[in-house]
Motif scaffolding. Structure first.
Motif, PDB file in Angstrom:
ATOM      1  N   LEU A 139       0.829  -1.210   0.000  1.00  0.00           N
ATOM      2  CA  LEU A 139       0.000   0.000   0.000  1.00  0.00           C
ATOM      3  C   LEU A 139       0.864   1.260   0.000  1.00  0.00           C
ATOM      4  CD1 LEU A 139      -2.929  -0.781   2.474  1.00  0.00           C
ATOM      5  CD2 LEU A 139      -3.040  -0.613  -0.011  1.00  0.00           C
ATOM      6  N   GLU A 140       1.971   1.216   0.714  1.00  0.00           N
ATOM      7  CA  GLU A 140       2.858   2.373   0.745  1.00  0.00           C
ATOM      8  C   GLU A 140       3.409   2.689  -0.647  1.00  0.00           C
ATOM      9  OE1 GLU A 140       4.454   1.991   5.372  1.00  0.00           O
ATOM     10  OE2 GLU A 140       5.658   1.206   3.716  1.00  0.00           O
ATOM     11  N   TRP A 141       3.773   1.630  -1.386  1.00  0.00           N
ATOM     12  CA  TRP A 141       4.282   1.859  -2.747  1.00  0.00           C
ATOM     13  C   TRP A 141       3.177   2.398  -3.658  1.00  0.00           C
ATOM     14  CZ3 TRP A 141       9.000   2.758  -3.171  1.00  0.00           C
ATOM     15  CH2 TRP A 141       9.983   2.023  -2.519  1.00  0.00           C
ATOM     16  N   VAL A 142       1.934   1.907  -3.460  1.00  0.00           N
ATOM     17  CA  VAL A 142       0.810   2.463  -4.219  1.00  0.00           C
ATOM     18  C   VAL A 142       0.653   3.942  -3.883  1.00  0.00           C
ATOM     19  CG1 VAL A 142      -1.687   2.417  -4.562  1.00  0.00           C
ATOM     20  CG2 VAL A 142      -0.423   0.272  -4.425  1.00  0.00           C
ATOM     21  N   GLY A 143       0.765   4.268  -2.596  1.00  0.00           N
ATOM     22  CA  GLY A 143       0.670   5.656  -2.182  1.00  0.00           C
ATOM     23  C   GLY A 143       1.759   6.529  -2.790  1.00  0.00           C
ATOM     24  N   ASP A 144       2.886   5.920  -3.129  1.00  0.00           N
ATOM     25  CA  ASP A 144       3.977   6.645  -3.781  1.00  0.00           C
ATOM     26  C   ASP A 144       3.810   6.709  -5.292  1.00  0.00           C
ATOM     27  OD1 ASP A 144       5.479   7.558  -1.687  1.00  0.00           O
ATOM     28  OD2 ASP A 144       6.784   5.796  -1.580  1.00  0.00           O
ATOM     29  N   GLY A 145       2.687   6.154  -5.783  1.00  0.00           N
ATOM     30  CA  GLY A 145       2.400   6.252  -7.210  1.00  0.00           C
ATOM     31  C   GLY A 145       2.979   5.149  -8.066  1.00  0.00           C
ATOM     32  N   LYS A 146       3.436   4.066  -7.445  1.00  0.00           N
ATOM     33  CA  LYS A 146       4.045   2.975  -8.206  1.00  0.00           C
ATOM     34  C   LYS A 146       2.972   2.047  -8.793  1.00  0.00           C
ATOM     35  CE  LYS A 146       8.128   4.391  -6.963  1.00  0.00           C
ATOM     36  NZ  LYS A 146       8.986   5.119  -7.917  1.00  0.00           N
ATOM     37  N   THR A 147       3.286   1.483  -9.956  1.00  0.00           N
ATOM     38  CA  THR A 147       2.398   0.498 -10.580  1.00  0.00           C
ATOM     39  C   THR A 147       2.640  -0.871  -9.960  1.00  0.00           C
ATOM     40  OG1 THR A 147       3.979  -0.126 -12.298  1.00  0.00           O
ATOM     41  CG2 THR A 147       2.543   1.776 -12.748  1.00  0.00           C
ATOM     42  N   THR A 148       1.745  -1.812 -10.288  1.00  0.00           N
ATOM     43  CA  THR A 148       1.923  -3.174  -9.779  1.00  0.00           C
ATOM     44  C   THR A 148       3.257  -3.744 -10.235  1.00  0.00           C
ATOM     45  OG1 THR A 148      -0.473  -3.541  -9.797  1.00  0.00           O
ATOM     46  CG2 THR A 148       0.932  -5.493  -9.750  1.00  0.00           C
TER      47      THR A 148
END
Length: 251
Positions: A194-203
């Motif tokens: 979730l943190e990486w998603v919050g940083d705008g990263k794709t799957t």
């Protein structure tokens, strides 16, 4: 603790457990030995949100918690209704006035009778300033057994401003500390995804960063959505953020 020392302590508290233990002790020094703090950030026009998402802190007995919170009596509590429409502090003398004027609804009267059976009849309620239309926080300060509302009102007349300040700063500090609601626990991997998603990263980005396959990342995100009881990953990021569960510094 002295007033200044207590404010200093609140400013540097590292956990909810540490803060709440000290706050209940501090309020007991003023004659309030049973507290319930509650906060929601998921309020709507017709609901306070899912009770599982409330931040609830209390030192009341389990019998009281079961009846008032888990059985839903809180929703009809007269002082909670006051708190939803006001900010500041109010004496529970208001309830006595409503009883005398016969303006309590049947549901409110049930709450009154339940509280009377368990000795929760004298105290003050503090309603905090809301930071958004979806949030609301309040604390119920119940007086020690044997005290009268006249005695508690006199204490508030003398120390009310200090009590308001201590409770407001405690509330603001609580909002900044991590809180994990029951049945809303994220694993370390779910939180990291979730943190990486919050940083705008794709799957695909997250898979490379975490050394996993894309399918495994999707699994972690799905389980995070299920743990937080939301439908989308964006909602999961928002809910985890509001409860300060993301980008948390390890103790």
């Amino acid at each position: 603790m002295k007033f200044k020392d207590y404010l200093h302590f609140l400013s540097y508290a590292k956990s909810l457990e540490e803060l709440w233990s000290a706050h209940t002790e501090q309020m007991a020094n003023f004659g309030f030995d049973k507290l319930i703090y509650g906060c929601t950030r998921f309020r709507t026009a017709t609901s306070l949100g899912d009770p599982e998402d409330f931040v609830i802190l209390t030192n009341h007995s389990q019998d009281y918690v079961d009846g008032f919170l888990r059985n839903g009596l809180y929703f009809h509590a007269p002082m909670l209704k006051w708190a939803l429409h006001h900010e500041g502090a109010a004496s529970w003398r208001l309830i006595g006035q409503m009883m005398q004027n016969e303006t309590l609804s049947a549901e409110e009267r049930r709450v009154y009778e339940f509280n009377a059976r368990l000795g929760v009849t004298v105290g003050f309620t503090v309603s905090f300033t809301s930071v958004s239309e979806r949030s609301k926080g309040a604390i119920s300060l119940c007086a020690s057994s044997g005290q009268t509302q006249d005695e508690i009102d006199a204490i508030w007349d003398e120390h009310g401003q200090d009590l308001l300040l201590m409770n407001n700063i405690a509330h603001l500090k609580i909002l900044s500390l991590p809180y994990t609601a029951p049945n809303r626990v994220l694993t370390k991997r779910q939180r990291e995804a979730l943190e990486w998603v919050g940083d705008g990263k794709t799957t695909q980005d997250i898979a490379l960063l975490m050394g996993l396959t894309s399918a495994t990342v999707e699994k972690h995100l799905r389980l995070a959505r299920e743990a937080l009881s939301v439908e989308t990953t964006a909602q999961a990021v928002l809910k985890a953020s509001l409860h300060n569960q993301m980008f948390v510094m390890e103790a």
